[in-house]
Design a protein around this motif. Structure first.
Motif, short mmCIF file in Angstrom:
data_model
loop_
_atom_site.label_atom_id
_atom_site.label_comp_id
_atom_site.label_asym_id
_atom_site.label_seq_id
_atom_site.Cartn_x
_atom_site.Cartn_y
_atom_site.Cartn_z
N THR A 156 0.88 -1.17 0.00
CA THR A 156 0.00 0.00 0.00
C THR A 156 0.92 1.22 0.00
O THR A 156 2.13 1.10 0.20
CB THR A 156 -0.88 0.03 1.25
OG1 THR A 156 -0.04 0.15 2.41
CG2 THR A 156 -1.71 -1.25 1.36
N GLU A 157 0.37 2.39 -0.18
CA GLU A 157 1.22 3.58 -0.12
C GLU A 157 1.82 3.73 1.27
O GLU A 157 2.99 4.09 1.42
CB GLU A 157 0.42 4.83 -0.49
CG GLU A 157 1.28 6.08 -0.53
CD GLU A 157 0.61 7.25 -1.20
OE1 GLU A 157 1.15 8.37 -1.11
OE2 GLU A 157 -0.44 7.06 -1.84
N GLU A 158 1.02 3.40 2.30
CA GLU A 158 1.49 3.55 3.68
C GLU A 158 2.65 2.61 4.00
O GLU A 158 3.69 3.06 4.50
CB GLU A 158 0.34 3.29 4.66
CG GLU A 158 0.75 3.45 6.12
CD GLU A 158 -0.38 3.13 7.08
OE1 GLU A 158 -0.18 3.28 8.30
OE2 GLU A 158 -1.47 2.72 6.63
N ASN A 159 2.48 1.31 3.71
CA ASN A 159 3.59 0.40 4.06
C ASN A 159 4.76 0.55 3.09
O ASN A 159 5.90 0.25 3.44
CB ASN A 159 3.12 -1.05 4.20
CG ASN A 159 2.67 -1.71 2.91
OD1 ASN A 159 2.94 -1.23 1.82
ND2 ASN A 159 1.98 -2.83 3.03
N SER A 160 4.51 1.06 1.89
CA SER A 160 5.61 1.33 0.96
C SER A 160 6.54 2.39 1.54
O SER A 160 7.77 2.24 1.50
CB SER A 160 5.07 1.80 -0.39
OG SER A 160 4.35 0.79 -1.05
N ILE A 161 5.98 3.45 2.06
CA ILE A 161 6.77 4.53 2.64
C ILE A 161 7.57 4.02 3.83
O ILE A 161 8.77 4.32 3.99
CB ILE A 161 5.87 5.71 3.04
CG1 ILE A 161 5.29 6.37 1.79
CG2 ILE A 161 6.64 6.73 3.88
CD1 ILE A 161 4.21 7.40 2.06
N LYS A 162 6.93 3.22 4.68
CA LYS A 162 7.63 2.67 5.86
C LYS A 162 8.78 1.76 5.45
O LYS A 162 9.87 1.82 6.03
CB LYS A 162 6.63 1.88 6.73
CG LYS A 162 5.66 2.75 7.49
CD LYS A 162 4.75 1.88 8.35
CE LYS A 162 3.77 2.72 9.15
NZ LYS A 162 2.87 1.87 9.99
N ILE A 163 8.54 0.90 4.46
CA ILE A 163 9.59 -0.01 3.99
C ILE A 163 10.75 0.77 3.38
O ILE A 163 11.92 0.50 3.63
CB ILE A 163 9.02 -1.01 2.98
CG1 ILE A 163 8.08 -2.02 3.66
CG2 ILE A 163 10.14 -1.75 2.25
CD1 ILE A 163 8.74 -3.02 4.55
N LEU A 164 10.44 1.77 2.56
CA LEU A 164 11.47 2.56 1.90
C LEU A 164 12.34 3.32 2.90
O LEU A 164 13.53 3.53 2.67
CB LEU A 164 10.83 3.54 0.91
CG LEU A 164 10.20 2.92 -0.34
CD1 LEU A 164 9.39 3.96 -1.10
CD2 LEU A 164 11.26 2.32 -1.26
N LYS A 165 11.76 3.73 4.02
CA LYS A 165 12.48 4.50 5.04
C LYS A 165 13.17 3.62 6.08
O LYS A 165 13.88 4.12 6.94
CB LYS A 165 11.51 5.44 5.75
CG LYS A 165 10.97 6.56 4.89
CD LYS A 165 9.82 7.28 5.57
CE LYS A 165 10.23 7.94 6.87
NZ LYS A 165 9.11 8.68 7.49
N SER A 166 12.98 2.31 6.01
CA SER A 166 13.38 1.41 7.10
C SER A 166 14.87 1.13 7.21
O SER A 166 15.38 0.74 8.25
CB SER A 166 12.66 0.06 6.94
OG SER A 166 13.09 -0.60 5.75
N GLY A 167 15.61 1.31 6.11
CA GLY A 167 17.02 0.94 6.08
C GLY A 167 17.31 -0.22 5.15
O GLY A 167 18.44 -0.70 5.04
N LEU A 168 16.29 -0.68 4.46
CA LEU A 168 16.45 -1.73 3.45
C LEU A 168 17.41 -1.26 2.36
O LEU A 168 17.38 -0.10 1.96
CB LEU A 168 15.07 -2.03 2.84
CG LEU A 168 14.85 -3.34 2.10
CD1 LEU A 168 14.86 -4.52 3.07
CD2 LEU A 168 13.50 -3.30 1.36
N THR A 169 18.26 -2.17 1.87
CA THR A 169 19.17 -1.80 0.78
C THR A 169 18.75 -2.38 -0.57
O THR A 169 19.04 -1.79 -1.61
CB THR A 169 20.61 -2.28 1.07
OG1 THR A 169 20.60 -3.66 1.41
CG2 THR A 169 21.23 -1.48 2.21
#
Length: 344
Positions: A156-169
């Protein structure tokens, strides 16, 4: 810019118009932000390369895969989770890895300077509602290369933003098709247009947020039902995703239908040696530890982190013997490894 095209360390061919190797790009990002993280990342990658050639046997795995559930919202015929009977036989004792167990794994990894983590194995990680928080915890505790494979359906747009900001490479979306018709045969239970829309939105959101990471990859596993869409898939995504990965199909279990294209069945290299037991472990929801990310790894149980530390399991005679077996090219001596290599 002409796209680069090379063999990926995870198998298959990777093409990108941004870089020759995603690892080089990630290193460059760290060079722009942190001298300390750059040195740690370079050390991890140097050791990784040495395990690929069996020149270095680390005292702790360099890469941890955490299979925090054994569930998926798809039922693909090319996957263990697409066969209810096989899935039932391989269910772990716990359906979901607790945050406490996850933190225990991460904390031990931090103690031993482990830098690489994957937040899934054979499962859909977005089914975990607290996935972004788990990634943040790993990044805050020294992990510098954090990967995630997903079918992309649940973004979703909400969890996309969280995932993108999480530190994932590295965020890797498995699509395997370039039309709804083909997608419906291969990615059973999913919706092609939804996945396509979600992936494009991820790319757009990352750009709007001014982030250089995570790198976003789209992948395509070659099979009889999609080979005709390979070039169209590459052409569409190579100007949108950071890189495109074309992989070969591997049977998920011995009696599964073989979807490989006839002329894509490679001959086994004489004295083949598998490096995975030299650089990684896969840990399931119930804490059981396995030596690789193959579908066959479920039949190779090395220990449990609820009973022993990762360090103790990694340095056990059982694990050392498996590494020795592959170093000497004797994969046939292990029935499970033999089945795996014959399938791949």
């Amino acid at each position: 810019m002409k796209s680069s095209y090379h063999t990926s360390s995870s198998g298959g061919k990777t093409s990108s118009q941004k870089f020759d190797d995603p690892v080089d790009y990630i290193k460059k990002v760290y060079q722009e932000t942190s001298e300390s993280d750059t040195k740690k990342f370079q050390k991890y990658r140097k050791e990784w390369d040495l395990t690929k050639t069996f020149e270095f046997e680390p005292t702790f795995p360099l890469y941890i895969l955490t299979e925090m559930t054994f569930t998926c919202n798809y039922r693909c015929p090319q996957c263990i989770l697409g066969d209810n009977s096989i899935q039932k036989d391989l269910l772990p004792k716990n359906s979901t890895m607790s945050f406490e167990l996850f933190k225990k794994i991460i904390d031990e990894g931090e103690k031993h300077q482990c830098r690489s983590l994957c937040v899934n194995n054979t499962n859909e990680p977005l089914l975990l509602k607290d996935l972004p928080e788990r990634i943040v915890y790993a990044r805050e505790h020294g992990f510098l290369d954090i990967l995630m494979n997903t079918n992309g359906e649940l973004f979703t747009e909400e969890n996309s933003i969280k995932i993108l900001k999480s530190g994932l490479t590295r965020l890797m979306v498995s699509i395997d098709a370039h039309s709804s018709d083909t997608f419906s045969k291969i990615r059973v239970g999913g919706n092609y247009e939804t996945v396509k829309k979600n992936t494009l939105r991820l790319i757009e959101l990352r750009e709007k947020m001014g982030l250089k990471l995570p790198l976003i990859r789209t992948s395509f596993v070659l099979q009889r039902d999609n080979i005709h869409e390979k070039e169209d898939f590459k052409e569409f995504w190579q100007n949108k995703a950071d890189y495109v990965h074309i992989q070969e199909f591997a049977k998920p279990y011995e009696t599964a239908e073989d979807f490989r294209i006839e002329n894509h069945k490679p001959e086994i290299v004489k004295n083949f040696r598998c490096d995975q037991p030299w650089n990684r472990v896969m840990i399931r929801a119930d804490g059981s530890v396995h030596p690789c990310c193959s579908f066959y790894t479920y039949y190779l149980h090395m220990g449990n982190v609820n009973e022993s530390s990762i360090h103790e399991i990694w340095n056990s005679n059982k694990f050392k013997e498996l590494r020795k077996l592959h170093f000497e090219g004797r994969y046939n001596d292990n029935p499970t490894c033999q089945k795996c290599i014959n399938s791949y």
